[in-house]
Motif scaffolding. Structure first.
Motif, PDB file in Angstrom:
ATOM      1  N   HIS A 136      25.099  41.580  63.097  1.00 24.15           N
ATOM      2  CA  HIS A 136      24.596  40.684  62.051  1.00 24.15           C
ATOM      3  C   HIS A 136      25.681  39.675  61.636  1.00 24.15           C
ATOM      4  CE1 HIS A 136      21.575  39.794  58.999  1.00 24.15           C
ATOM      5  NE2 HIS A 136      22.536  39.757  58.087  1.00 24.15           N
ATOM      6  N   ALA A 137      26.898  40.162  61.410  1.00 22.99           N
ATOM      7  CA  ALA A 137      28.001  39.287  60.998  1.00 22.99           C
ATOM      8  C   ALA A 137      28.337  38.267  62.085  1.00 22.99           C
ATOM      9  CB  ALA A 137      29.226  40.122  60.643  1.00 22.99           C
ATOM     10  N   ASN A 138      28.330  38.688  63.342  1.00 27.18           N
ATOM     11  CA  ASN A 138      28.620  37.753  64.441  1.00 27.18           C
ATOM     12  C   ASN A 138      27.574  36.656  64.547  1.00 27.18           C
ATOM     13  OD1 ASN A 138      31.146  38.263  65.867  1.00 27.18           O
ATOM     14  ND2 ASN A 138      30.301  40.320  66.169  1.00 27.18           N
ATOM     15  N   ARG A 139      26.298  36.999  64.288  1.00 26.50           N
ATOM     16  CA  ARG A 139      25.257  35.969  64.275  1.00 26.50           C
ATOM     17  C   ARG A 139      25.528  34.941  63.177  1.00 26.50           C
ATOM     18  NH1 ARG A 139      20.321  39.382  63.774  1.00 26.50           N
ATOM     19  NH2 ARG A 139      20.681  40.772  65.469  1.00 26.50           N
ATOM     20  N   LEU A 140      25.907  35.435  62.018  1.00 27.44           N
ATOM     21  CA  LEU A 140      26.215  34.525  60.909  1.00 27.44           C
ATOM     22  C   LEU A 140      27.433  33.662  61.223  1.00 27.44           C
ATOM     23  CD1 LEU A 140      25.597  36.947  57.922  1.00 27.44           C
ATOM     24  CD2 LEU A 140      24.235  34.942  58.528  1.00 27.44           C
ATOM     25  N   VAL A 141      28.461  34.271  61.786  1.00 24.90           N
ATOM     26  CA  VAL A 141      29.670  33.525  62.151  1.00 24.90           C
ATOM     27  C   VAL A 141      29.310  32.423  63.148  1.00 24.90           C
ATOM     28  CG1 VAL A 141      31.852  33.690  63.428  1.00 24.90           C
ATOM     29  CG2 VAL A 141      31.333  35.340  61.610  1.00 24.90           C
ATOM     30  N   ASP A 142      28.513  32.732  64.148  1.00 21.94           N
ATOM     31  CA  ASP A 142      28.103  31.729  65.131  1.00 21.94           C
ATOM     32  C   ASP A 142      27.364  30.571  64.460  1.00 21.94           C
ATOM     33  OD1 ASP A 142      29.243  33.262  67.123  1.00 21.94           O
ATOM     34  OD2 ASP A 142      27.332  34.092  67.841  1.00 21.94           O
ATOM     35  N   ALA A 143      26.462  30.899  63.530  1.00 25.18           N
ATOM     36  CA  ALA A 143      25.708  29.854  62.816  1.00 25.18           C
ATOM     37  C   ALA A 143      26.636  29.005  61.953  1.00 25.18           C
ATOM     38  CB  ALA A 143      24.610  30.478  61.964  1.00 25.18           C
ATOM     39  N   ILE A 144      27.579  29.636  61.269  1.00 25.37           N
ATOM     40  CA  ILE A 144      28.533  28.893  60.428  1.00 25.37           C
ATOM     41  C   ILE A 144      29.386  27.972  61.287  1.00 25.37           C
ATOM     42  CG2 ILE A 144      30.577  29.131  58.952  1.00 25.37           C
ATOM     43  CD1 ILE A 144      29.230  31.768  57.884  1.00 25.37           C
ATOM     44  N   LYS A 145      29.834  28.443  62.436  1.00 28.26           N
ATOM     45  CA  LYS A 145      30.642  27.619  63.333  1.00 28.26           C
ATOM     46  C   LYS A 145      29.865  26.388  63.807  1.00 28.26           C
ATOM     47  CE  LYS A 145      33.844  31.092  65.136  1.00 28.26           C
ATOM     48  NZ  LYS A 145      34.296  31.843  66.328  1.00 28.26           N
ATOM     49  N   ILE A 146      28.598  26.584  64.129  1.00 26.30           N
ATOM     50  CA  ILE A 146      27.767  25.454  64.570  1.00 26.30           C
ATOM     51  C   ILE A 146      27.620  24.436  63.437  1.00 26.30           C
ATOM     52  CG2 ILE A 146      25.408  24.787  65.190  1.00 26.30           C
ATOM     53  CD1 ILE A 146      25.293  27.474  66.787  1.00 26.30           C
ATOM     54  N   MET A 147      27.279  24.918  62.249  1.00 27.79           N
ATOM     55  CA  MET A 147      27.094  24.010  61.112  1.00 27.79           C
ATOM     56  C   MET A 147      28.409  23.328  60.726  1.00 27.79           C
ATOM     57  SD  MET A 147      23.959  23.937  60.687  1.00 27.79           S
ATOM     58  CE  MET A 147      24.021  22.821  59.328  1.00 27.79           C
ATOM     59  N   TYR A 148      29.506  24.031  60.837  1.00 23.89           N
ATOM     60  CA  TYR A 148      30.811  23.454  60.521  1.00 23.89           C
ATOM     61  C   TYR A 148      31.124  22.326  61.509  1.00 23.89           C
ATOM     62  CZ  TYR A 148      35.608  23.344  58.782  1.00 23.89           C
ATOM     63  OH  TYR A 148      36.796  22.957  58.211  1.00 23.89           O
ATOM     64  N   LYS A 149      30.871  22.584  62.773  1.00 28.03           N
ATOM     65  CA  LYS A 149      31.137  21.571  63.797  1.00 28.03           C
ATOM     66  C   LYS A 149      30.280  20.326  63.567  1.00 28.03           C
ATOM     67  CE  LYS A 149      32.095  22.862  67.938  1.00 28.03           C
ATOM     68  NZ  LYS A 149      32.046  23.404  69.297  1.00 28.03           N
ATOM     69  N   VAL A 150      29.019  20.524  63.207  1.00 31.69           N
ATOM     70  CA  VAL A 150      28.109  19.408  62.951  1.00 31.69           C
ATOM     71  C   VAL A 150      28.563  18.593  61.745  1.00 31.69           C
ATOM     72  CG1 VAL A 150      25.775  18.831  62.173  1.00 31.69           C
ATOM     73  CG2 VAL A 150      26.095  20.464  64.038  1.00 31.69           C
ATOM     74  N   ASN A 151      28.956  19.281  60.681  1.00 32.41           N
ATOM     75  CA  ASN A 151      29.259  18.602  59.423  1.00 32.41           C
ATOM     76  C   ASN A 151      30.731  18.261  59.210  1.00 32.41           C
ATOM     77  OD1 ASN A 151      26.608  18.524  57.935  1.00 32.41           O
ATOM     78  ND2 ASN A 151      26.702  20.662  58.546  1.00 32.41           N
ATOM     79  N   SER A 154      33.195  17.786  61.919  1.00 33.91           N
ATOM     80  CA  SER A 154      33.825  17.560  63.224  1.00 33.91           C
ATOM     81  C   SER A 154      35.114  16.750  63.122  1.00 33.91           C
ATOM     82  CB  SER A 154      32.843  16.887  64.179  1.00 33.91           C
ATOM     83  OG  SER A 154      32.472  15.615  63.659  1.00 33.91           O
ATOM     84  N   GLN A 155      35.246  15.950  62.083  1.00 34.32           N
ATOM     85  CA  GLN A 155      36.442  15.114  61.907  1.00 34.32           C
ATOM     86  C   GLN A 155      37.531  15.799  61.072  1.00 34.32           C
ATOM     87  OE1 GLN A 155      36.570  12.280  63.683  1.00 34.32           O
ATOM     88  NE2 GLN A 155      34.548  12.912  64.373  1.00 34.32           N
ATOM     89  N   SER A 156      37.264  16.998  60.593  1.00 39.06           N
ATOM     90  CA  SER A 156      38.214  17.714  59.745  1.00 39.06           C
ATOM     91  C   SER A 156      39.444  18.157  60.539  1.00 39.06           C
ATOM     92  CB  SER A 156      37.551  18.940  59.123  1.00 39.06           C
ATOM     93  OG  SER A 156      38.499  19.711  58.428  1.00 39.06           O
ATOM     94  N   ARG A 157      40.593  18.184  59.864  1.00 43.34           N
ATOM     95  CA  ARG A 157      41.812  18.700  60.493  1.00 43.34           C
ATOM     96  C   ARG A 157      41.687  20.195  60.761  1.00 43.34           C
ATOM     97  NH1 ARG A 157      46.198  18.635  57.184  1.00 43.34           N
ATOM     98  NH2 ARG A 157      44.884  18.359  55.374  1.00 43.34           N
ATOM     99  N   LYS A 158      40.918  20.895  59.927  1.00 47.58           N
ATOM    100  CA  LYS A 158      40.707  22.329  60.095  1.00 47.58           C
ATOM    101  C   LYS A 158      39.461  22.550  60.940  1.00 47.58           C
ATOM    102  CE  LYS A 158      42.686  23.769  55.731  1.00 47.58           C
ATOM    103  NZ  LYS A 158      42.488  24.510  54.498  1.00 47.58           N
ATOM    104  N   GLN A 159      39.643  23.205  62.068  1.00 45.51           N
ATOM    105  CA  GLN A 159      38.514  23.579  62.907  1.00 45.51           C
ATOM    106  C   GLN A 159      38.483  25.104  63.015  1.00 45.51           C
ATOM    107  OE1 GLN A 159      35.988  21.610  64.050  1.00 45.51           O
ATOM    108  NE2 GLN A 159      36.993  20.101  62.749  1.00 45.51           N
ATOM    109  N   ILE A 160      37.282  25.660  63.149  1.00 41.65           N
ATOM    110  CA  ILE A 160      37.135  27.108  63.070  1.00 41.65           C
ATOM    111  C   ILE A 160      36.586  27.729  64.347  1.00 41.65           C
ATOM    112  CG2 ILE A 160      36.890  27.026  60.560  1.00 41.65           C
ATOM    113  CD1 ILE A 160      33.853  27.471  60.979  1.00 41.65           C
ATOM    114  N   ASP A 161      36.473  26.964  65.418  1.00 39.80           N
ATOM    115  CA  ASP A 161      35.891  27.465  66.668  1.00 39.80           C
ATOM    116  C   ASP A 161      36.561  28.746  67.174  1.00 39.80           C
ATOM    117  OD1 ASP A 161      33.988  25.520  66.848  1.00 39.80           O
ATOM    118  OD2 ASP A 161      35.151  24.249  68.198  1.00 39.80           O
ATOM    119  N   ASP A 162      37.881  28.831  67.026  1.00 43.24           N
ATOM    120  CA  ASP A 162      38.594  29.988  67.577  1.00 43.24           C
ATOM    121  C   ASP A 162      38.821  31.106  66.553  1.00 43.24           C
ATOM    122  OD1 ASP A 162      40.341  28.460  66.093  1.00 43.24           O
ATOM    123  OD2 ASP A 162      42.047  28.744  67.441  1.00 43.24           O
ATOM    124  N   TYR A 163      38.235  30.993  65.376  1.00 37.95           N
ATOM    125  CA  TYR A 163      38.388  32.047  64.368  1.00 37.95           C
ATOM    126  C   TYR A 163      37.632  33.297  64.816  1.00 37.95           C
ATOM    127  CZ  TYR A 163      40.244  28.793  60.821  1.00 37.95           C
ATOM    128  OH  TYR A 163      41.012  27.897  60.110  1.00 37.95           O
TER     129      TYR A 163
END
Length: 183
Positions: A86-101, A103-112
């Motif tokens: 369940h947590a991994n599904r949420l993490v995947d969704a958060i990563k997608i939304m973070y990338k969409v919204n 993408s220009q941020s200095r902080k990226q979370i893809d490898d978290y």
């Protein structure tokens, strides 16, 4: 957002389930106290099988300082397959939304990565909502919140009074109404 004094009283009595409405109000109050280095999400998950299914709250935290996602769960351990799924599904969704919204941020979370944080366990099954609220409030990304099952009844009282005394509460005679519902 609002809740009746009766619903608040029923949720905050010892050994009672925290209603979703009361939990939502508390989360709204707590969101203003969250440190900048983390975002925490209250997660409500159905656990169990079919007719024996119940709800359980836990916390998923995005810790920018430690560069990871964190699970704080008062019931289950790090080897719980359903919680991790369940947590991994949420993490995947958060990563997608973070990338969409962001993408220009200095902080990226893809490898978290997702990390389980060992936290105090809840004791009686009905206290998971209170533990979740305290984890949301106290987790700073480093020190595990020192919440014990023995403190839950006192925490319920403190939370109730703090919500009722909140500046956004428009109910003037809450003490009388609460006394009639609690005692």
């Amino acid at each position: 957002m609002w809740v009746t004094t009766g619903e608040l009283a029923d949720s905050m009595k010892p050994n009672r389930l925290l209603s979703n409405t009361v939990c939502d109000i508390c989360v709204a109050v707590l969101q203003h106290t969250c440190p900048d280095n983390k975002l925490s999400f209250p997660v409500l998950q159905n656990i169990g099988i079919e007719k024996d299914q119940c709800e359980h709250w836990f916390v998923l935290s995005l810790n920018f300082e430690s560069k990871r996602f964190e699970i704080l769960d008062s019931l289950r351990g790090e080897d719980d397959k359903e919680m991790n799924k369940h947590a991994n599904r949420l993490v995947d969704a958060i990563k997608i939304m973070y990338k969409v919204n962001y993408s220009q941020s200095r902080k990226q979370i893809d490898d978290y990565e997702l990390m389980y944080i060992p936290v105090p366990k809840q004791g009686p099954i009905l206290n998971y909502g209170i533990f979740m609220l305290k984890f949301l409030e106290l987790w700073n990304g480093r020190l595990v919140p020192a919440v014990t099952a023995d403190q839950i009844d006192a925490i319920r009282k403190v939370l109730t009074v703090s919500w009722l005394e909140h500046p956004d509460n428009k109910l003037i005679n809450w003490r009388i109404l609460l006394d009639n519902n609690m005692f």
